[in-house]
Structures are given as structure tokens and as C-alpha cells.
Design a protein around this motif. Sequence first.
Motif, PDB file in Angstrom:
ATOM      1  N   VAL A  39       0.490  -0.812   0.280  1.00 51.45           N
ATOM      2  CA  VAL A  39      -0.034  -0.167   0.107  1.00 51.45           C
ATOM      3  C   VAL A  39       0.967   1.748  -0.312  1.00 51.45           C
ATOM      4  O   VAL A  39       1.978   1.294   1.103  1.00 51.45           O
ATOM      5  CB  VAL A  39      -1.154   0.300   1.207  1.00 51.45           C
ATOM      6  N   LEU A  40       0.812   2.279  -0.907  1.00 52.89           N
ATOM      7  CA  LEU A  40       0.763   3.083  -0.641  1.00 52.89           C
ATOM      8  C   LEU A  40       0.572   4.603  -0.435  1.00 52.89           C
ATOM      9  O   LEU A  40      -1.129   5.155  -0.826  1.00 52.89           O
ATOM     10  CB  LEU A  40       1.345   4.292  -2.556  1.00 52.89           C
ATOM     11  N   PHE A  41       1.071   5.537   0.417  1.00 51.40           N
ATOM     12  CA  PHE A  41      -0.114   6.720   1.268  1.00 51.40           C
ATOM     13  C   PHE A  41       0.913   7.710   0.788  1.00 51.40           C
ATOM     14  O   PHE A  41       2.549   7.191   0.981  1.00 51.40           O
ATOM     15  CB  PHE A  41       0.494   5.924   3.008  1.00 51.40           C
ATOM     16  N   ARG A  42       0.424   8.534   0.750  1.00 51.63           N
ATOM     17  CA  ARG A  42       0.798  10.163   0.431  1.00 51.63           C
ATOM     18  C   ARG A  42       0.198  11.025   1.259  1.00 51.63           C
ATOM     19  O   ARG A  42      -0.217  11.551   1.304  1.00 51.63           O
ATOM     20  CB  ARG A  42       0.136   9.781  -1.060  1.00 51.63           C
ATOM     21  N   GLY A  43       1.154  11.216   2.145  1.00 59.92           N
ATOM     22  CA  GLY A  43       1.157  12.324   3.337  1.00 59.92           C
ATOM     23  C   GLY A  43       1.680  13.817   2.936  1.00 59.92           C
ATOM     24  O   GLY A  43       2.232  13.938   1.871  1.00 59.92           O
ATOM     25  N   THR A  44       1.913  14.821   4.397  1.00 55.03           N
ATOM     26  CA  THR A  44       2.753  15.656   4.105  1.00 55.03           C
ATOM     27  C   THR A  44       4.153  15.076   4.785  1.00 55.03           C
ATOM     28  O   THR A  44       4.893  14.873   5.846  1.00 55.03           O
ATOM     29  CB  THR A  44       2.636  16.372   4.675  1.00 55.03           C
ATOM     30  N   SER A  45       5.280  15.906   4.567  1.00 55.80           N
ATOM     31  CA  SER A  45       6.665  15.782   4.935  1.00 55.80           C
ATOM     32  C   SER A  45       6.139  17.012   6.220  1.00 55.80           C
ATOM     33  O   SER A  45       6.688  18.385   5.820  1.00 55.80           O
ATOM     34  CB  SER A  45       7.904  15.597   4.028  1.00 55.80           C
ATOM     35  N   ALA A  46       6.958  16.426   7.446  1.00 51.54           N
ATOM     36  CA  ALA A  46       7.276  17.307   8.393  1.00 51.54           C
ATOM     37  C   ALA A  46       8.164  17.147   8.346  1.00 51.54           C
ATOM     38  O   ALA A  46       8.829  18.283   9.641  1.00 51.54           O
ATOM     39  CB  ALA A  46       6.079  16.800   9.616  1.00 51.54           C
ATOM     40  N   GLN A  47       9.051  16.070   8.524  1.00 48.65           N
ATOM     41  CA  GLN A  47      10.698  16.185   8.749  1.00 48.65           C
ATOM     42  C   GLN A  47      11.358  15.548   8.231  1.00 48.65           C
ATOM     43  O   GLN A  47      11.048  14.445   7.656  1.00 48.65           O
ATOM     44  CB  GLN A  47      10.944  15.537   9.851  1.00 48.65           C
ATOM     45  N   GLU A  48      12.418  16.130   7.312  1.00 50.03           N
ATOM     46  CA  GLU A  48      12.967  15.536   6.203  1.00 50.03           C
ATOM     47  C   GLU A  48      13.724  14.235   6.728  1.00 50.03           C
ATOM     48  O   GLU A  48      13.919  13.847   8.091  1.00 50.03           O
ATOM     49  CB  GLU A  48      13.732  16.443   5.606  1.00 50.03           C
ATOM     50  N   GLY A  49      14.140  12.979   5.420  1.00 50.42           N
ATOM     51  CA  GLY A  49      15.156  11.975   5.794  1.00 50.42           C
ATOM     52  C   GLY A  49      14.117  10.810   5.258  1.00 50.42           C
ATOM     53  O   GLY A  49      13.055  10.371   5.266  1.00 50.42           O
ATOM     54  N   ASN A  50      15.304   9.573   5.120  1.00 51.21           N
ATOM     55  CA  ASN A  50      14.400   8.604   4.470  1.00 51.21           C
ATOM     56  C   ASN A  50      15.029   7.257   6.113  1.00 51.21           C
ATOM     57  O   ASN A  50      15.783   7.616   6.256  1.00 51.21           O
ATOM     58  CB  ASN A  50      14.780   8.115   3.530  1.00 51.21           C
ATOM     59  N   ALA A  51      13.805   6.625   5.424  1.00 49.62           N
ATOM     60  CA  ALA A  51      14.304   5.220   6.624  1.00 49.62           C
ATOM     61  C   ALA A  51      13.501   4.150   6.409  1.00 49.62           C
ATOM     62  O   ALA A  51      12.539   4.317   5.552  1.00 49.62           O
ATOM     63  CB  ALA A  51      13.418   5.844   8.238  1.00 49.62           C
ATOM     64  N   GLN A  52      14.110   2.975   6.511  1.00 51.79           N
ATOM     65  CA  GLN A  52      14.101   1.414   6.157  1.00 51.79           C
ATOM     66  C   GLN A  52      13.616   0.884   7.813  1.00 51.79           C
ATOM     67  O   GLN A  52      13.980   1.182   8.731  1.00 51.79           O
ATOM     68  CB  GLN A  52      14.441   1.032   4.962  1.00 51.79           C
ATOM     69  N   GLY A  53      12.825   0.154   7.489  1.00 51.45           N
ATOM     70  CA  GLY A  53      12.252  -0.598   9.515  1.00 51.45           C
ATOM     71  C   GLY A  53      10.989  -1.352   8.956  1.00 51.45           C
ATOM     72  O   GLY A  53      10.178  -1.701   8.092  1.00 51.45           O
ATOM     73  N   HIS A  54      10.511  -1.314  10.566  1.00 50.46           N
ATOM     74  CA  HIS A  54       8.885  -2.426  11.164  1.00 50.46           C
ATOM     75  C   HIS A  54       8.236  -1.545  11.441  1.00 50.46           C
ATOM     76  O   HIS A  54       8.923  -0.792  12.668  1.00 50.46           O
ATOM     77  CB  HIS A  54       9.636  -3.451  11.556  1.00 50.46           C
ATOM     78  N   VAL A  55       7.186  -2.352  11.261  1.00 48.18           N
ATOM     79  CA  VAL A  55       5.921  -1.361  12.046  1.00 48.18           C
ATOM     80  C   VAL A  55       6.422  -1.761  13.165  1.00 48.18           C
ATOM     81  O   VAL A  55       6.410  -2.941  13.901  1.00 48.18           O
ATOM     82  CB  VAL A  55       5.053  -1.584  11.346  1.00 48.18           C
ATOM     83  N   TRP A  56       6.081  -0.700  14.331  1.00 50.12           N
ATOM     84  CA  TRP A  56       5.700  -0.546  15.453  1.00 50.12           C
ATOM     85  C   TRP A  56       4.296   0.396  15.806  1.00 50.12           C
ATOM     86  O   TRP A  56       4.384   1.578  15.991  1.00 50.12           O
ATOM     87  CB  TRP A  56       6.948  -0.135  16.556  1.00 50.12           C
ATOM     88  N   LEU A  57       2.946  -0.196  16.205  1.00 51.04           N
ATOM     89  CA  LEU A  57       2.555   0.480  15.915  1.00 51.04           C
ATOM     90  C   LEU A  57       1.713   1.276  17.763  1.00 51.04           C
ATOM     91  O   LEU A  57       2.476  -0.028  18.777  1.00 51.04           O
ATOM     92  CB  LEU A  57       1.007  -0.068  16.150  1.00 51.04           C
TER      93      LEU A  57
ATOM     94  N   MET B 265       9.231  -4.852  20.577  1.00 54.52           N
ATOM     95  CA  MET B 265       9.478  -3.918  19.427  1.00 54.52           C
ATOM     96  C   MET B 265      10.761  -4.161  18.148  1.00 54.52           C
ATOM     97  O   MET B 265      11.373  -4.500  18.904  1.00 54.52           O
ATOM     98  CB  MET B 265       9.768  -2.562  20.380  1.00 54.52           C
ATOM     99  N   PRO B 266      10.635  -4.006  17.143  1.00 56.90           N
ATOM    100  CA  PRO B 266      11.345  -4.815  16.906  1.00 56.90           C
ATOM    101  C   PRO B 266      12.471  -3.783  16.128  1.00 56.90           C
ATOM    102  O   PRO B 266      12.832  -2.603  16.948  1.00 56.90           O
ATOM    103  CB  PRO B 266      10.845  -4.433  15.667  1.00 56.90           C
ATOM    104  N   ALA B 267      13.928  -4.318  15.764  1.00 56.80           N
ATOM    105  CA  ALA B 267      15.232  -3.439  15.834  1.00 56.80           C
ATOM    106  C   ALA B 267      15.531  -1.891  14.978  1.00 56.80           C
ATOM    107  O   ALA B 267      15.994  -1.738  15.300  1.00 56.80           O
ATOM    108  CB  ALA B 267      16.420  -4.569  15.581  1.00 56.80           C
ATOM    109  N   ASP B 268      14.510  -2.284  14.406  1.00 58.58           N
ATOM    110  CA  ASP B 268      14.166  -0.669  13.410  1.00 58.58           C
ATOM    111  C   ASP B 268      12.751  -0.666  13.426  1.00 58.58           C
ATOM    112  O   ASP B 268      12.318  -0.678  12.251  1.00 58.58           O
ATOM    113  CB  ASP B 268      14.951  -1.144  11.579  1.00 58.58           C
ATOM    114  N   PRO B 269      12.572   0.100  14.265  1.00 60.80           N
ATOM    115  CA  PRO B 269      11.167   0.167  14.700  1.00 60.80           C
ATOM    116  C   PRO B 269      10.770   1.415  14.129  1.00 60.80           C
ATOM    117  O   PRO B 269      11.215   2.751  14.234  1.00 60.80           O
ATOM    118  CB  PRO B 269      10.938   0.374  16.857  1.00 60.80           C
ATOM    119  N   ILE B 270       9.675   1.945  13.279  1.00 59.27           N
ATOM    120  CA  ILE B 270       8.636   3.205  12.556  1.00 59.27           C
ATOM    121  C   ILE B 270       7.242   3.570  13.001  1.00 59.27           C
ATOM    122  O   ILE B 270       6.663   2.314  12.790  1.00 59.27           O
ATOM    123  CB  ILE B 270       8.712   2.123  10.561  1.00 59.27           C
ATOM    124  N   LEU B 271       7.746   4.419  13.639  1.00 63.37           N
ATOM    125  CA  LEU B 271       6.649   4.548  14.715  1.00 63.37           C
ATOM    126  C   LEU B 271       5.252   4.707  13.862  1.00 63.37           C
ATOM    127  O   LEU B 271       5.055   5.829  12.993  1.00 63.37           O
ATOM    128  CB  LEU B 271       6.725   5.076  16.223  1.00 63.37           C
TER     129      LEU B 271
END
Length: 747
Positions: free
Chosen positions: A181-199, A328-334
Motif C-alpha cells: 500500500v502506498l500512502f501519500r502524506g505530508t513531509s514534516a521532517q525530511e530524511g528516509n528510513a527503512q524498518g518495521h512497523v511499531w504501532l 519492539m523491532p530493532a528498526d522501529p517505524i512508529l
Amino acid sequence: MTQEHQTDSRQMLGRLRSVMAEDAAGQQRLDRITTLIAEEMKTEVCSIYLFRDEDTLELCATEGLNPEAVHETRMRLGEGLVGRVARTGKLVNTDDAPGTRGFRYMPETGEEAYSAFLGVPIQRLGEMLGVIVVQSKDARSFSEEEVYAIEVVAMVIAEMAELGAFVGEGAAMSARHQQPVLFRGTSAQEGNAQGHVWLHEPRVVVTNPIAEDPHRELERLESAVDELRVGVDRMLSTAKSGDKEQLQVLEAYRMFANSKGWMRRMEEDISRGLSAEAAVEKEQSTARARMGQVTDVYLRDRLHDLDDLSNRLLRILTGQGNETGAEMPADPILIARNIGPAELLDYGRRLKGIILEEGSVGSHAAIVARALAIPLVIHASRITTEALNGDPVLVDGEQGIVHLRPDESVIAAFRDKMAMQAKAQERYASIRNKPAETLCGHHIGLHMNAGLMADLPSLESSGAEGVGLFRTELQFLIRNHMPKRAELSELYSRVMDAAMGKRVVFRTLDIGSDKVLPYMKAVDEPNPALGWRAVRIGLDKPGVMRMQLQALVRAAAGRPLSVMFPFIAQREEYFAARDEMDKALERERILGHPLPESLEVGAMLETPSLAYASDSFYEAVDFLSIGGNDLKQFFFAADRENELVRKRYDTLNVSFLGFIEHIVDRCAATNTPLSFCGEDAGRPVEAACFAAIGLNSLSMRPASIGPVKSILRRTNLIELRNVIDKARDEGAQSVRPAVMDYLRGKL
């Protein structure tokens, strides 16, 4: 209601449970459900419409209409009575469907002239999945009992959809939580990250929406509510007596936990055939629906309290949730609907990225994310309903894009992009200790923005010459009570210590607009960005300003001190604020405390009005800092929170660039030090143009200093200024195309 039209919801749910237990494909289940409902409701027609995309409903199952119309008949959101139910989330119950506003006749379905129509939304906690419809030739309104029965069935369908009951060969629905799924939001802080979901608040999945034994479900509910009440009482007993805000929230929790009406409604739902979990969630859905319609802030907060309490109760009943041992995964994306600054700080730098459904570019969470240099995407609509803990996810903070469960081709392209950025970072590190000196020998001062002690190590690692902006409001926003003067003094002293002699510009409390203190009564304003905020609050309620200024003087302890007042719109505001500074100095002198070795008192120029202040203002102020984010939105009358307009206007538009140049010229005429602070200062092309028109100092997030320094060291400002002037003379609306042609190869 006649005996002929009576509906027994328990009997219907019992039959529905049997259908769900059968080993059948998803489409077969939906077909059986429509037949079952038509029989139980004693109607000629029952149809189920589900969303194919955000705007399109599709007939996915029917009893009574032309079966060939299934998966062929579609309608737009808001079209016909079905589309109206889907758009509003409210049921339609009429005895004269053809005469009801919005009715649409669909001949392809073989639809006859059915008078009675009942349409009920299929939704789960605010997420709209579709509509269930029953129709009858009899001209009658459906009874309260019949409406309740269909509402309960709609809820069960939504729960079973969550569990994947309608997927498979010939499926009516695609498998949930499995597709990219692709979500188009708004950038509030630049940068890129790869990880796993942490709800932040994991979804509670109700696996047993229909009760087998109502008496057992009532016992489970009573036991869970007792446990909930004990937990709330325990929180109350351990809460700090001085924290009135926290006590108020917990008192509201206790009120709801002991509400007889809340308990009675859930007991009635169970008696009609729902499980304990489903009964709780039904009440929660009702509260969420009301929450979306209520404008009163106090009532919305109370409904939010009930929503949170329902989540706690559901976790007790199901044993689900982060607090039950999920790792929590080692590379959490909140991922969260929204989150407060204190909660975000609790996670700290463990997070690789943050994705929010709500929020704003100037929100508390955005401020903390910038301070921690964590990529943040906001306005990612519905991501909390789609993501599951552990799902792979990519965050593109530059574009405001999120890839949830991406396929391998997207992952490979994203990794290539990150690898290129890593190489660039290595190049930036090699010039960290070199000056930002242009090819024409001009030195540009590059400073960093900060707001937390955690930012200060970046002062050395980024190569910044100092802190051009230290946001003092974070210490007020992350707590539930006003900080004490001694606490602030200690913090400011530690900031100065960590800066090791480099200049730190402390901006006084900048609250209001979208930054509201938890313990301060919110003011309802039609346009908060233009309202009671920043220095306006400080001057109207000087007690907090005086306390903060005294804390800064004490923190300096004889060292140089730089203070800046935000959102000055006219010279009298600066002079009034400066007067408060003088009073603080006099008070500290009388108390025998050491005064700063030197003192600079400046202002942020964020309103066009200040650009045209009298010379006396420019001569009186010790320095000025252009607050680019606010100034740009006011100059173009384009709300930076509004995606429809915020990207419409270019920073390098000749009008805006000319306006900045006007400010540069005024400061040069009065020898007033000037800097530019904001997102645009950290963008290399914009930064080079600012330097070319005479700005000698820029302040930005630490990660931007390397890229900006790199382009400045490869640029001749005299040549770039000529490019800008030529583009303006030729009538260009923006100098960007000409500047990009010149800079190509230097980036």
C-alpha cells in the motif's frame, strides 16, 4: 410493529455464526449472509456494497436483485441512497425510497419499485468498509429492533472482514494487511528510513464477535470492568497531587469506568447476541462517530477519554497490546493517529521514522521529531487501520510518501537512494571542520536549530558554528505542569555548557497557534496562526516571560547571553519585551546574582509589517532573524499546513526574493546583524541564493549543514547574483530555472 416483521437479533446472529463457521470461500459466505438476512428480516432484497477504492462502491453480494449485477454495478461515493450512507456514515430508513432525495434507480440490477429501504454503514472504529441494504415492496419504515439487528450484523461483517473471512477464490474482498500500500502524506521532517512497523496503539482484533453463551460473556465483561476500575483507582492513588491536569483525566476515566449507562448499554448488546469484546467495540464506534461531529473541545476530550478507556477494556478482554509482551523491532517505524511530545520523547532515538494520520508541520510531535532528526510523515490517512506490528515499511520524508509492505522493486530503488545519500554524507563529513567559504572568498555562518539537550552533540558532529535558534517551548510542552524557574535555569545552563563557548540564541516561549500548553486553557480562535501567540501571550501574561528571562540570566552566570523574542509585528512589542528583559536584569542585580558578561537581545522577523518598521527599531535591536516558515506563508497568504496551497508558491519567486533583499538592505544600512532561520535555509539551492543576495548567516537543522556547506564551497556568489538579476530583468516569475542551470554539476 406486526408479528410478521419482527426480527430476533439473537436468532439472526446465531445463524450468522453458523455461516461463518462453514468451510467456504469468501464470496460464498457473503452470498449466504445476504440470503440469511433477507429471510430473517422478511424482505425481498438484501444487498452488500463494499468499497473498491476510496470513492467507489461495488455490489458484492445480493439476494433479490439480478445476480449478474454482482461485481458489475458500481457507484461513486455520495451517489444514490447507498452512496449517501457511505459518505455520511449515517443510516437511511425510509418507507418511500423513490421519493427520497438522492434516490438512484439502477435498471441493471433488475431492481423493482421497492418502497421500503434501510441502508446501514459497514464500519469498524470509524473506517468505512461499505453498506448493507434491505429493501421491501411494503411501504413501511423499519422498526428500532430491525434497525438494531442490521447494525449488529454490519458490525459483525466488519469484524469478519478484518479477519479475512471474505477473501479467497472469487473473493468479494482482497486480503487485508497483505498487499503493498502506498500512502501519500505530508513531509514534516525530511530524511528516509527503512524498518518495521511499531504501532503506538495496536489494533485490537475481535475474533469472536458473536456470543455463544451470553451469561458467560456478561461474566467476562463484569470481570474485565472490575479489573479496569481497579487499574484506574491505582493510577489515581499514585498520581501526583499537584498535577491537576493528570488528575482531571484520571477522574474522567473513573467516571466513565463507573458509568452505569455505559455498562447497561454493553450488557444489552450482549443480551442481544454480541460477545463482550464486540459490545465494547460497538460503544466505542458510537463514541468515535460522535467525536467526529462534536466541535466543543471539552466534549471532544471527554469522548477521547472514553475511546481510550474502551481500548484498555478491549486489551483486558483479549490480552492484546504492546504492554502484554510484544517486542519492539530493532528498526522501529512508529505509526499512530497522533502522539504527544512527552510520549515521543519516551521512545527517543530508538525510532527510525514516524508516521502519523494527523498532526501538523508545526505540531509538538514535529518539533520533537526535528530535534531528534527522525523522518516524519503526517496526514497518512488510514494507515493505522492498514498497518500491523512488524510489517515492513519505507518512509520517504522528502516526498511525504510511505510504502507499507513494499515489493522488492520498490525496496531495491529505495536502498539505492539511501546508499547515494550515505555517500553524500561521507563527503559532507570530510568538510565538517572547514569553513563555509565560497569560491569568491565570502564566508557564510552556518548555525543549527535545537530544542533539546539531545540536540547539542550535533553542534560538533555537524560542523555548525553555533546554535542560531534554541526553541525553549519544548520544555513547557512535554510536561503537564508549568516548569519551575530553577528547572529552566539548570537546563539553560547545561545547554550553554554543552555549547562549549559557541553562541546559543535562546528564543523565548513561542506558544499559541498549533502549540498549546497542556495546562493552559485553550483559546478558541478562528485563525490561530494570526492570533494570540508567541510574544503577544508573553506581553499579555508577563509572569511567565519574566520567570523565563530570569532563568536565562541565572543560567548565563556571567557568560555571554543571546535572547530573541518571537513573532514581533511592530516595534512597540519589541521595546515592551526588551523592557521586561531590563527588569529581569535589575532584579537579578538586586539579588546579588552575576549578570551576563554581554547581552544581545534580538527579534524574529516573521511578519511583513516588521520589514517596514521605522529606522529606530532597526537601530535598537541587537540582531534580527528572519523566521522564514511563517514569513513565507504570510507573504503569499498560503497556509503552510494546507497541501492545496503550500507548495504552490516558490521561495525563489522574484517577489519573495526581492522582499528578503529589502530586509537585507535595511539591516545593512543600520549595521544590524541578520540571519535566516527556517526550512528553506537548509535547502542547498535556496541557501546559495540567500547568500548571493547578501545574507551572511543561516540557521537550519543539523543534517542540512553538510549539504549547504558543500554547495556554498563550490559556488561563486558574484556569478550567482548575476544569474538572479538577469532572470529578474527578463521577467521570470521565479529565478529557480536559471539558478538550477547555473548550479547543475555543483549539487
